[in-house]
Design a protein around this motif. Structure first.
Motif, PDB file in Angstrom:
ATOM      1  N   LEU A 197       0.819  -1.211   0.000  1.00  0.00           N
ATOM      2  CA  LEU A 197       0.000   0.000   0.000  1.00  0.00           C
ATOM      3  C   LEU A 197       0.855   1.264   0.000  1.00  0.00           C
ATOM      4  CD1 LEU A 197      -2.738   1.318  -0.003  1.00  0.00           C
ATOM      5  CD2 LEU A 197      -2.845   1.025   2.476  1.00  0.00           C
ATOM      6  N   HIS A 198       1.893   1.310   0.826  1.00  0.00           N
ATOM      7  CA  HIS A 198       2.708   2.528   0.860  1.00  0.00           C
ATOM      8  C   HIS A 198       3.429   2.742  -0.475  1.00  0.00           C
ATOM      9  CE1 HIS A 198       5.398  -0.600   2.551  1.00  0.00           C
ATOM     10  NE2 HIS A 198       6.358   0.037   1.895  1.00  0.00           N
ATOM     11  N   SER A 199       3.831   1.670  -1.147  1.00  0.00           N
ATOM     12  CA  SER A 199       4.482   1.808  -2.457  1.00  0.00           C
ATOM     13  C   SER A 199       3.493   2.319  -3.495  1.00  0.00           C
ATOM     14  CB  SER A 199       5.067   0.464  -2.907  1.00  0.00           C
ATOM     15  OG  SER A 199       6.045   0.011  -2.003  1.00  0.00           O
ATOM     16  N   ARG A 200       2.285   1.803  -3.469  1.00  0.00           N
ATOM     17  CA  ARG A 200       1.251   2.298  -4.403  1.00  0.00           C
ATOM     18  C   ARG A 200       0.932   3.762  -4.114  1.00  0.00           C
ATOM     19  NH1 ARG A 200      -1.893  -2.431  -2.842  1.00  0.00           N
ATOM     20  NH2 ARG A 200      -3.445  -0.908  -2.184  1.00  0.00           N
ATOM     21  N   ASN A 201       0.876   4.119  -2.831  1.00  0.00           N
ATOM     22  CA  ASN A 201       0.604   5.516  -2.478  1.00  0.00           C
ATOM     23  C   ASN A 201       1.687   6.442  -3.020  1.00  0.00           C
ATOM     24  OD1 ASN A 201      -1.714   4.788  -1.136  1.00  0.00           O
ATOM     25  ND2 ASN A 201      -0.844   5.013   0.911  1.00  0.00           N
ATOM     26  N   ILE A 202       2.943   6.017  -2.942  1.00  0.00           N
ATOM     27  CA  ILE A 202       4.067   6.838  -3.415  1.00  0.00           C
ATOM     28  C   ILE A 202       3.937   7.136  -4.907  1.00  0.00           C
ATOM     29  CG2 ILE A 202       6.568   6.755  -3.846  1.00  0.00           C
ATOM     30  CD1 ILE A 202       6.786   5.411  -1.033  1.00  0.00           C
ATOM     31  N   LEU A 203       3.377   6.190  -5.669  1.00  0.00           N
ATOM     32  CA  LEU A 203       3.163   6.431  -7.101  1.00  0.00           C
ATOM     33  C   LEU A 203       2.240   7.618  -7.348  1.00  0.00           C
ATOM     34  CD1 LEU A 203       2.728   2.861  -8.631  1.00  0.00           C
ATOM     35  CD2 LEU A 203       4.609   4.459  -9.008  1.00  0.00           C
ATOM     36  N   HIS A 204       1.217   7.766  -6.487  1.00  0.00           N
ATOM     37  CA  HIS A 204       0.236   8.842  -6.655  1.00  0.00           C
ATOM     38  C   HIS A 204       0.630  10.128  -5.949  1.00  0.00           C
ATOM     39  CE1 HIS A 204      -2.496   6.084  -8.588  1.00  0.00           C
ATOM     40  NE2 HIS A 204      -2.318   5.235  -7.592  1.00  0.00           N
ATOM     41  N   ARG A 205       1.268   9.982  -4.824  1.00  0.00           N
ATOM     42  CA  ARG A 205       1.679  11.129  -4.009  1.00  0.00           C
ATOM     43  C   ARG A 205       3.073  10.853  -3.469  1.00  0.00           C
ATOM     44  NH1 ARG A 205      -2.724  14.259  -0.772  1.00  0.00           N
ATOM     45  NH2 ARG A 205      -4.481  14.055  -2.177  1.00  0.00           N
ATOM     46  N   PRO A 206       4.100  11.383  -4.108  1.00  0.00           N
ATOM     47  CA  PRO A 206       5.467  11.110  -3.652  1.00  0.00           C
ATOM     48  C   PRO A 206       5.841  11.822  -2.358  1.00  0.00           C
ATOM     49  CG  PRO A 206       5.492  12.592  -5.533  1.00  0.00           C
ATOM     50  CD  PRO A 206       4.070  12.155  -5.350  1.00  0.00           C
ATOM     51  N   GLU A 207       5.038  12.764  -1.905  1.00  0.00           N
ATOM     52  CA  GLU A 207       5.341  13.466  -0.663  1.00  0.00           C
ATOM     53  C   GLU A 207       5.082  12.531   0.505  1.00  0.00           C
ATOM     54  OE1 GLU A 207       2.874  14.446  -2.779  1.00  0.00           O
ATOM     55  OE2 GLU A 207       3.726  16.175  -3.789  1.00  0.00           O
ATOM     56  N   VAL A 208       6.087  12.375   1.372  1.00  0.00           N
ATOM     57  CA  VAL A 208       5.974  11.486   2.520  1.00  0.00           C
ATOM     58  C   VAL A 208       6.469  12.185   3.781  1.00  0.00           C
ATOM     59  CG1 VAL A 208       6.248   9.403   1.103  1.00  0.00           C
ATOM     60  CG2 VAL A 208       8.265  10.428   2.175  1.00  0.00           C
ATOM     61  N   GLY A 209       6.044  11.670   4.903  1.00  0.00           N
ATOM     62  CA  GLY A 209       6.575  12.071   6.197  1.00  0.00           C
ATOM     63  C   GLY A 209       7.340  10.899   6.781  1.00  0.00           C
ATOM     64  N   ILE A 210       8.404  11.178   7.494  1.00  0.00           N
ATOM     65  CA  ILE A 210       9.235  10.140   8.097  1.00  0.00           C
ATOM     66  C   ILE A 210       9.519  10.512   9.544  1.00  0.00           C
ATOM     67  CG2 ILE A 210      11.545   9.091   8.088  1.00  0.00           C
ATOM     68  CD1 ILE A 210      11.529   9.454   5.025  1.00  0.00           C
ATOM     69  N   SER A 211       9.370   9.531  10.435  1.00  0.00           N
ATOM     70  CA  SER A 211       9.741   9.709  11.844  1.00  0.00           C
ATOM     71  C   SER A 211      10.686   8.590  12.246  1.00  0.00           C
ATOM     72  CB  SER A 211       8.508   9.660  12.753  1.00  0.00           C
ATOM     73  OG  SER A 211       7.682  10.768  12.537  1.00  0.00           O
ATOM     74  N   ILE A 212      11.708   8.957  13.008  1.00  0.00           N
ATOM     75  CA  ILE A 212      12.648   7.983  13.554  1.00  0.00           C
ATOM     76  C   ILE A 212      12.773   8.259  15.048  1.00  0.00           C
ATOM     77  CG2 ILE A 212      15.035   7.160  13.544  1.00  0.00           C
ATOM     78  CD1 ILE A 212      15.181   8.067  10.593  1.00  0.00           C
ATOM     79  N   PHE A 213      12.330   7.293  15.844  1.00  0.00           N
ATOM     80  CA  PHE A 213      12.399   7.392  17.298  1.00  0.00           C
ATOM     81  C   PHE A 213      12.744   6.036  17.859  1.00  0.00           C
ATOM     82  CE2 PHE A 213       9.957  11.146  16.500  1.00  0.00           C
ATOM     83  CZ  PHE A 213      10.236  11.987  17.553  1.00  0.00           C
ATOM     84  N   ASN A 214      13.439   6.011  18.961  1.00  0.00           N
ATOM     85  CA  ASN A 214      13.658   4.788  19.698  1.00  0.00           C
ATOM     86  C   ASN A 214      12.493   4.672  20.675  1.00  0.00           C
ATOM     87  OD1 ASN A 214      14.314   2.865  21.609  1.00  0.00           O
ATOM     88  ND2 ASN A 214      16.453   3.463  21.755  1.00  0.00           N
ATOM     89  N   SER A 215      11.595   3.746  20.434  1.00  0.00           N
ATOM     90  CA  SER A 215      10.373   3.651  21.243  1.00  0.00           C
ATOM     91  C   SER A 215      10.631   3.084  22.640  1.00  0.00           C
ATOM     92  CB  SER A 215       9.328   2.796  20.523  1.00  0.00           C
ATOM     93  OG  SER A 215       9.793   1.482  20.373  1.00  0.00           O
ATOM     94  N   ALA A 216      11.846   2.665  22.947  1.00  0.00           N
ATOM     95  CA  ALA A 216      12.167   2.167  24.282  1.00  0.00           C
ATOM     96  C   ALA A 216      12.587   3.278  25.238  1.00  0.00           C
ATOM     97  CB  ALA A 216      13.279   1.115  24.192  1.00  0.00           C
ATOM     98  N   GLN A 217      12.626   4.519  24.780  1.00  0.00           N
ATOM     99  CA  GLN A 217      13.009   5.636  25.645  1.00  0.00           C
ATOM    100  C   GLN A 217      11.915   5.879  26.687  1.00  0.00           C
ATOM    101  OE1 GLN A 217      15.196   8.858  23.088  1.00  0.00           O
ATOM    102  NE2 GLN A 217      13.595   7.974  21.815  1.00  0.00           N
ATOM    103  N   PRO A 218      12.280   6.219  27.912  1.00  0.00           N
ATOM    104  CA  PRO A 218      11.266   6.519  28.928  1.00  0.00           C
ATOM    105  C   PRO A 218      10.398   7.712  28.512  1.00  0.00           C
ATOM    106  CG  PRO A 218      13.435   6.242  29.928  1.00  0.00           C
ATOM    107  CD  PRO A 218      13.640   6.279  28.444  1.00  0.00           C
ATOM    108  N   ALA A 219       9.155   7.694  28.950  1.00  0.00           N
ATOM    109  CA  ALA A 219       8.206   8.750  28.618  1.00  0.00           C
ATOM    110  C   ALA A 219       8.773  10.125  28.965  1.00  0.00           C
ATOM    111  CB  ALA A 219       6.887   8.529  29.344  1.00  0.00           C
ATOM    112  N   GLY A 220       8.640  11.046  28.047  1.00  0.00           N
ATOM    113  CA  GLY A 220       9.064  12.421  28.275  1.00  0.00           C
ATOM    114  C   GLY A 220      10.555  12.667  28.165  1.00  0.00           C
ATOM    115  N   THR A 221      11.350  11.640  27.840  1.00  0.00           N
ATOM    116  CA  THR A 221      12.800  11.832  27.801  1.00  0.00           C
ATOM    117  C   THR A 221      13.393  11.627  26.416  1.00  0.00           C
ATOM    118  OG1 THR A 221      13.311   9.519  28.272  1.00  0.00           O
ATOM    119  CG2 THR A 221      12.993  10.979  30.163  1.00  0.00           C
TER     120      THR A 221
END
Length: 157
Positions: A61-85
């Motif tokens: 689905l994300h590959s098909r979406n890119i064909l129609h709308r190449p604009e994307v958002g990307i987030s990179i986070f380590n989800s093991a970090q304590p809340a608020g830190t």
């Protein structure tokens, strides 16, 4: 030395998965988590010069979406970090299949990152049509470092 750019580099090296936000032709959003390689053709302590590359099947689905709308958002986070830190990165980018002219270089960069992470080697033949999966890239247009309740724009090369 730009501490912000240095921290961004560290986050790229410390993490292996990104969340890719896409939308279909009608604007319906979708997010996917993909293993990525940070494709840095030059490194600097003053700015961030990065593209992201990942493997995906064209029918995903994300590959098909890119064909129609190449604009994307990307987030990179380590989800093991304590809340608020935690700190992380956010990007606005344009995504596409890696163009044929860049496929050797991109496959080599992806393969290096994959091997370093304990994965397998990749060659052009393994990611070029008609092979599945295919190699995609996202070229960053804006980037932000998030942490301590702040959002700071990163300088891009």
């Amino acid at each position: 030395m730009n501490d912000i750019a240095v921290r961004a580099q560290q986050l790229l090296e410390e993490n292996q998965y990104l969340t890719l936000a896409t939308a279909d032709a009608s604007g319906r959003p979708w997010s996917s988590t993909v293993w990525y390689a940070a494709w840095q053709r030059s490194r600097s302590e003053q700015w961030l010069a990065v593209e992201f590359i990942w493997l995906s099947r064209p029918e995903a689905l994300h590959s098909r979406n890119i064909l129609h709308r190449p604009e994307v958002g990307i987030s990179i986070f380590n989800s093991a970090q304590p809340a608020g830190t935690g700190d992380g990165l956010q990007f606005a980018a344009r995504a596409e299949l890696v163009p044929s002219a860049l496929l050797d270089e991109a496959a080599e960069a992806f393969s290096r990152a994959s091997l370093a992470a304990g994965g397998g080697a990749w060659t052009r033949a393994q990611v070029e049509e008609p092979a599945l999966p295919r190699l995609y890239r996202a070229r960053t247009e804006s980037a932000y470092l998030l942490g301590n309740g702040n959002r700071v724009e990163l300088p891009l090369a």
